[in-house]
Motif scaffolding. Structure first.
Motif, short mmCIF file in Angstrom:
data_model
loop_
_atom_site.label_atom_id
_atom_site.label_comp_id
_atom_site.label_asym_id
_atom_site.label_seq_id
_atom_site.Cartn_x
_atom_site.Cartn_y
_atom_site.Cartn_z
N LEU A 41 0.82 -1.20 0.00
CA LEU A 41 0.00 0.00 0.00
C LEU A 41 0.86 1.26 0.00
O LEU A 41 0.59 2.21 -0.74
CB LEU A 41 -0.95 -0.01 1.20
CG LEU A 41 -1.87 1.19 1.36
CD1 LEU A 41 -2.67 1.46 0.09
CD2 LEU A 41 -2.79 0.98 2.56
N VAL A 129 -3.50 -0.84 8.63
CA VAL A 129 -3.76 -1.77 7.54
C VAL A 129 -4.28 -3.04 8.20
O VAL A 129 -3.51 -3.92 8.60
CB VAL A 129 -2.50 -2.02 6.69
CG1 VAL A 129 -2.83 -2.91 5.49
CG2 VAL A 129 -1.90 -0.70 6.21
N CYS A 131 -6.04 -6.49 8.76
CA CYS A 131 -6.18 -7.75 8.04
C CYS A 131 -6.19 -8.86 9.07
O CYS A 131 -5.39 -8.84 10.02
CB CYS A 131 -5.01 -7.91 7.07
SG CYS A 131 -5.16 -9.32 5.95
N VAL A 173 -7.75 0.88 6.65
CA VAL A 173 -8.06 0.18 5.41
C VAL A 173 -8.11 -1.31 5.73
O VAL A 173 -7.31 -1.81 6.51
CB VAL A 173 -7.02 0.47 4.29
CG1 VAL A 173 -7.08 1.92 3.86
CG2 VAL A 173 -5.62 0.09 4.70
N ASP A 174 -9.08 -1.99 5.17
CA ASP A 174 -9.24 -3.43 5.39
C ASP A 174 -8.67 -4.14 4.18
O ASP A 174 -9.36 -4.36 3.18
CB ASP A 174 -10.71 -3.78 5.60
CG ASP A 174 -11.21 -3.27 6.94
OD1 ASP A 174 -10.68 -3.73 7.97
OD2 ASP A 174 -12.11 -2.41 6.97
N SER A 175 -7.40 -4.53 4.30
CA SER A 175 -6.70 -5.05 3.12
C SER A 175 -7.16 -6.44 2.70
O SER A 175 -6.84 -6.89 1.60
CB SER A 175 -5.18 -5.05 3.34
OG SER A 175 -4.84 -5.99 4.33
N GLN A 178 -10.58 -4.80 0.79
CA GLN A 178 -10.43 -3.74 -0.21
C GLN A 178 -9.24 -4.05 -1.12
O GLN A 178 -8.25 -4.64 -0.69
CB GLN A 178 -10.16 -2.39 0.47
CG GLN A 178 -11.31 -1.89 1.33
CD GLN A 178 -10.90 -0.70 2.18
OE1 GLN A 178 -10.19 -0.85 3.16
NE2 GLN A 178 -11.33 0.49 1.78
N GLU A 182 -8.36 0.64 -4.12
CA GLU A 182 -9.39 1.22 -3.24
C GLU A 182 -8.75 1.79 -1.98
O GLU A 182 -9.12 2.89 -1.52
CB GLU A 182 -10.43 0.16 -2.86
CG GLU A 182 -11.34 -0.24 -4.01
CD GLU A 182 -12.18 -1.47 -3.70
OE1 GLU A 182 -13.20 -1.66 -4.40
OE2 GLU A 182 -11.82 -2.25 -2.79
N SER A 183 -7.78 1.08 -1.44
CA SER A 183 -7.11 1.55 -0.23
C SER A 183 -6.32 2.83 -0.49
O SER A 183 -6.33 3.76 0.33
CB SER A 183 -6.17 0.45 0.30
OG SER A 183 -6.89 -0.70 0.65
N VAL A 186 -8.64 5.74 -0.48
CA VAL A 186 -9.03 6.11 0.88
C VAL A 186 -7.98 7.05 1.49
O VAL A 186 -8.31 8.08 2.08
CB VAL A 186 -9.22 4.86 1.77
CG1 VAL A 186 -9.35 5.24 3.24
CG2 VAL A 186 -10.44 4.06 1.32
#
Length: 197
Positions: A41, A129, A131, A173-175, A178, A182-183, A186
């Motif tokens: 990311l 991040v 996850c 961010v929900d890796s 997303q 998309e991240s 954001v």
């Protein structure tokens, strides 16, 4: 610290560098479990910032351990020193007018908060991040979880060493839900809304 060391003020100020760059400087502190996608990311974001002509740089956990933090292990104390050093380096980047993206597990809240205190309000942006451990283990891009589960890596975050989730990160961010694109959007939206860009 020696009493014979005196801080020398620079001639060119941070605000002047920011004005020339056309954006404010900040630390984007990407934190999360190993395999969550922090480095992916951070690099994808920097690619977008670079395309926009912004002054940015990525400090990656593994890369920094090849040089500046070479010799530090993964004990709690070494992890703290790792983050302390990188926090000081990130502060220098902010003073240089740069948006610095740091990708470090940085498992302890106290250490992340200490870095936040090094810079002015709004200059430290914690990006969690998020996850699940299960998803990180399935990805296992470096084969580290497999080794940790086999007992080959002691003090591995999420397995035999704790990870303290951020209480109130600026960005989540929900890796595992997303896409990278998309991240990135954001994070860019946050930077625009908060006057960094």
């Amino acid at each position: 610290m020696s009493q014979n060391i005196v801080w020398h003020e620079t001639t060119i100020k941070k605000e002047e560098r920011q004005e020339r760059n056309g954006h404010r400087s900040a630390i984007l502190w990407f934190t999360g479990l190993s395999g969550a996608g922090k480095s992916t990311l951070a690099n994808a974001l920097e690619q977008q910032l670079f395309k926009q002509g912004k002054n940015s740089y990525v400090l990656d956990g593994d890369n920094v351990r090849h040089g500046l933090n070479k010799g530090l292990g993964f004990s709690d104390e070494d992890r703290k020193e790792n983050i302390r050093r990188i926090g000081e380096v990130a502060k220098l980047f902010v003073d240089a007018g740069t948006i610095v993206c740091t990708a470090f597990i940085s498992p302890f809240k106290e250490d992340r908060d200490r870095v936040r205190e090094l810079v002015e309000d709004g200059e430290f942006i914690e990006v969690y991040v998020r996850c699940s451990l299960e998803a990180c283990e399935q990805r296992d891009p470096k084969g580290l979880y497999k080794k940790a589960r086999a007992g080959e890596i002691p003090e591995f975050t999420g397995i035999s060493s704790p990870y303290e989730e951020p209480n109130a990160p600026e960005i989540i961010v929900d890796s595992d839900k997303q896409t990278v694109e998309e991240s990135v959007e954001v994070v860019l939206a946050y930077l625009k809304e908060n006057g960094i860009l």
